[in-house]
Scaffold this motif. Structure first.
Motif, PDB file in Angstrom:
ATOM      1  N   GLU A 107     -29.203  37.853  18.129  1.00 41.35           N
ATOM      2  CA  GLU A 107     -28.791  39.166  18.584  1.00 41.35           C
ATOM      3  C   GLU A 107     -28.552  40.003  17.354  1.00 41.35           C
ATOM      4  OE1 GLU A 107     -25.477  38.721  21.292  1.00 41.35           O
ATOM      5  OE2 GLU A 107     -26.400  36.801  21.850  1.00 41.35           O
ATOM      6  N   VAL A 108     -29.249  41.114  17.300  1.00 45.28           N
ATOM      7  CA  VAL A 108     -29.193  41.891  16.071  1.00 45.28           C
ATOM      8  C   VAL A 108     -27.788  42.452  15.829  1.00 45.28           C
ATOM      9  CG1 VAL A 108     -30.148  43.846  14.837  1.00 45.28           C
ATOM     10  CG2 VAL A 108     -31.637  42.364  16.149  1.00 45.28           C
ATOM     11  N   GLU A 109     -27.117  42.783  16.924  1.00 44.60           N
ATOM     12  CA  GLU A 109     -25.743  43.256  16.773  1.00 44.60           C
ATOM     13  C   GLU A 109     -24.861  42.111  16.309  1.00 44.60           C
ATOM     14  OE1 GLU A 109     -24.283  46.379  17.295  1.00 44.60           O
ATOM     15  OE2 GLU A 109     -26.438  46.794  17.080  1.00 44.60           O
ATOM     16  N   ARG A 110     -23.930  42.416  15.413  1.00 46.90           N
ATOM     17  CA  ARG A 110     -23.024  41.359  14.980  1.00 46.90           C
ATOM     18  C   ARG A 110     -22.178  40.905  16.164  1.00 46.90           C
ATOM     19  NH1 ARG A 110     -19.129  42.337  10.066  1.00 46.90           N
ATOM     20  NH2 ARG A 110     -21.105  42.057   9.013  1.00 46.90           N
ATOM     21  N   LYS A 111     -22.059  39.609  16.282  1.00 45.75           N
ATOM     22  CA  LYS A 111     -21.270  39.119  17.399  1.00 45.75           C
ATOM     23  C   LYS A 111     -19.799  39.433  17.170  1.00 45.75           C
ATOM     24  CE  LYS A 111     -24.234  35.359  18.758  1.00 45.75           C
ATOM     25  NZ  LYS A 111     -24.401  33.946  18.501  1.00 45.75           N
ATOM     26  N   LYS A 112     -19.087  39.535  18.247  1.00 44.75           N
ATOM     27  CA  LYS A 112     -17.668  39.847  18.129  1.00 44.75           C
ATOM     28  C   LYS A 112     -16.862  38.625  18.534  1.00 44.75           C
ATOM     29  CE  LYS A 112     -18.527  44.350  17.725  1.00 44.75           C
ATOM     30  NZ  LYS A 112     -19.054  45.190  18.761  1.00 44.75           N
ATOM     31  N   ALA A 138     -14.311  43.127  16.406  1.00 47.43           N
ATOM     32  CA  ALA A 138     -15.035  42.817  15.176  1.00 47.43           C
ATOM     33  C   ALA A 138     -14.331  41.698  14.403  1.00 47.43           C
ATOM     34  CB  ALA A 138     -15.113  44.063  14.308  1.00 47.43           C
ATOM     35  N   VAL A 139     -15.103  40.959  13.656  1.00 50.95           N
ATOM     36  CA  VAL A 139     -14.554  39.865  12.858  1.00 50.95           C
ATOM     37  C   VAL A 139     -13.729  40.425  11.694  1.00 50.95           C
ATOM     38  CG1 VAL A 139     -15.161  37.880  11.425  1.00 50.95           C
ATOM     39  CG2 VAL A 139     -16.568  38.461  13.399  1.00 50.95           C
ATOM     40  N   ILE A 189     -18.073  31.458  13.233  1.00 52.30           N
ATOM     41  CA  ILE A 189     -17.479  32.800  13.213  1.00 52.30           C
ATOM     42  C   ILE A 189     -18.283  33.743  14.105  1.00 52.30           C
ATOM     43  CG2 ILE A 189     -16.840  34.754  11.738  1.00 52.30           C
ATOM     44  CD1 ILE A 189     -16.751  32.830   9.382  1.00 52.30           C
ATOM     45  N   GLY A 190     -19.557  33.406  14.273  1.00 50.40           N
ATOM     46  CA  GLY A 190     -20.413  34.294  15.061  1.00 50.40           C
ATOM     47  C   GLY A 190     -21.149  35.292  14.179  1.00 50.40           C
TER      48      GLY A 190
END
Ligand code: ADP
Ligand code: MG
Length: 483
Positions: free
Chosen positions: A379-384, A389-390, A481-482
């Protein structure tokens, strides 16, 4: 007359061989590289030869400096031509394209003869010409065998072990980038390994055609024939579909083929299609192509693609996490050249950024190369983390639990080995994944100086180049961390 593409090609090569001695080599190679006569325009009485050039610079330069020379040269060949025009044809500049003429082969000079150090990748093919020889990197050993390419590989191995045997000629066909050239050259390399005294000639059909044209122009055909027919034990000829309608070269190849075949010399050919579909080729030639063994290369399955990527990593001496290789193998379904190309790009980008490649690097490469294509497994979006947000704190906690130390120790003063590496990893991740400044990270880690943080990150980057365990650890942490 000079209307069809193959005649135009011949005309242009002939013209180039005449222009070449009249200007400096450097200018010739720079400005005439990848040019091609593309059509003849008829305007009333006028017949204008249109020459395609790859760039606007080449167009400006040639039409400014060499228009007269070019016209003279083409008129000597075809006096009905009254003028020449140049136009930019950008596809000629495409590195993959072999449409424009490769002028590096056109030379009347003696300079190659006096060159002291022989280029190992070249062999003499007579006429003062050289042929790009075998690339030692292509071997039968590093050709990965899966269920889809077992037969071509077996045939190649048999031929290498017993040239001139029952698989003569061997004809390997398949789409672009599937390993035809690799296998063909591997046969040559293997034969030379077993019997170094043998003469192996590797040539592309395109080059063969050009040489015939040059041979005819320079009246050096006898020598050309001698070199191809007498001095050769094994002839490897790449991309025979290129013979197309080029009648004189076809004829020449036909004779070469027969002579070698009758003398029990091995011939191996590759093509993008089976013999029966070589529409423009003489039937006699086609039926001879099918006399030995005809075998097809197709796109390998996932496991084989993965094994190829692993092999290429090993050859380049880089360590890349399997997860990333799987990701690449799963996303490239065109051909192996692209598969390997994507891998090279990933390696290049990560070296440029001085960091270990991640799934994200790979995904970015895909995004760049195939704009519209959907990327599987990312998934191009950073995972949360649970929808937010991390934060650096998340990274500290996860790294701490991964290495079984406490978060407090990680950001604290302790200097034993057990916490030093995790602390460095932690700083590295916060810097590279969350883009925090060194100062800020220093503050979060008990008020350390920013140079301490910088050094820690540098250490990790350096270690990652050689330490596959660390690569695995970091990838595992990132996954958790995702990131
Ligand atoms: P083709 O001549 O069919 O267009 P190439 O022989 O140039 O394709 O292959 C393209 C790239 O893919 C080369 O880098 C080659 O080494 C690699 N390649 C293709 N097939 C394999 C294989 N089975 N194992 C390892 N590398 C392969
Ligand atoms: Mg090829």
């Amino acid at each position: 007359m000079t209307e069809n593409t193959s005649d135009l090609r011949t005309l242009w090569i002939t013209a180039l061989t005449r222009i070449e001695p009249t200007i400096t080599r450097a200018h010739f190679v720079t400005w005439f590289q990848k040019t091609l006569a593309t059509s003849v325009k008829v305007l009333g009485e006028e017949r204008i030869l249109v020459v395609g050039v790859p760039t606007i610079f080449a167009k400006d330069w040639i039409s400014g400096k060499y228009a007269v020379k070019v016209l003279q040269a083409v008129q000597e060949i075809d006096p009905t031509l009254s003028n020449v025009e140049f136009e930019v044809v950008s596809r000629l500049a495409d590195v993959q394209s072999s449409e424009g003429i490769d002028v590096s082969q056109i030379t009347s000079r003696q300079e190659k003869k006096v060159r002291k150090v022989r280029n190992e990748n070249e062999v003499d093919i007579g006429n003062g010409m050289k042929s790009k020889m075998l690339n030692y990197r292509y071997t039968l050993n590093n050709f990965i065998v899966g269920k889809d390419n077992r037969l071509p590989h077996a045939a190649a191995t048999a031929v290498a072990n017993m040239p001139g045997g029952i698989y003569n000629p061997l004809y390997i066909y398949g789409g672009v980038g599937l390993g035809k050239t690799h296998l063909l050259q591997a046969i040559g390399n293997e034969i030379l390994k077993i019997s170094p005294e043998k003469t192996v000639r590797y040539v592309t059909a395109e080059k063969f055609v050009n040489e015939v044209v040059i041979g005819i122009t320079n009246r050096s055909m006898a020598k050309f024939k001698e070199q191809y027919r007498k001095g050769v034990d094994i002839l490897l000829i790449d991309d025979v579909q290129f013979f197309g309608k080029k009648t004189s070269s076809q004829e020449e190849f036909f004779h070469t083929f027969n002579e070698l075949y009758d003398a029990n010399k091995q011939i191996v050919m590759t093509s993008d299609r089976p013999p029966s579909e070589l529409g423009n080729l003489d039937d006699r030639l086609v039926s001879r192509f099918g006399m030995g063994m005809v075998t097809e290369l197709s796109l390998p399955d996932f496991e084989t693609k993965l094994a190829i990527l692993q092999e290429k990593c090993m050859e380049s001496g880089v360590i890349i996490d399997n997860e990333i290789l799987e990701f690449v193998a799963g996303n490239v379904n065109t051909n192996i050249r692209e598969l390997v190309g994507v891998l090279r790009q990933i390696i290049a980008e990560s070296q440029l950024e001085n960091r270990v490649p991640t799934i994200r690097t790979a995904a970015e490469v895909f995004k760049k190369l195939y704009k519209a294509q959907e990327i599987i497994g990312y998934e191009v979006e950073r995972k949360k983390i649970e929808g937010r947000a991390v934060t650096p704190k998340d990274v500290v906690d996860i790294v701490a639990s991964y290495y079984r130390v406490t978060s407090d120790d990680l950001v604290g003063e302790k200097r034993d080995r057990e916490v030093m590496v995790p602390r460095q990893v932690c700083m590295y991740l916060i810097r590279h994944e969350l883009n925090q400044s060194f100062e800020r990270i220093g503050e979060d880690f008990g008020g350390r100086n920013h140079t301490t943080v910088m050094n820690a990150c540098k250490k990790v980057v350096n270690k990652l180049k050689a330490d596959s365990k660390l690569v695995k650890d970091i990838n595992a942490i990132k996954k958790e961390i995702g990131l």
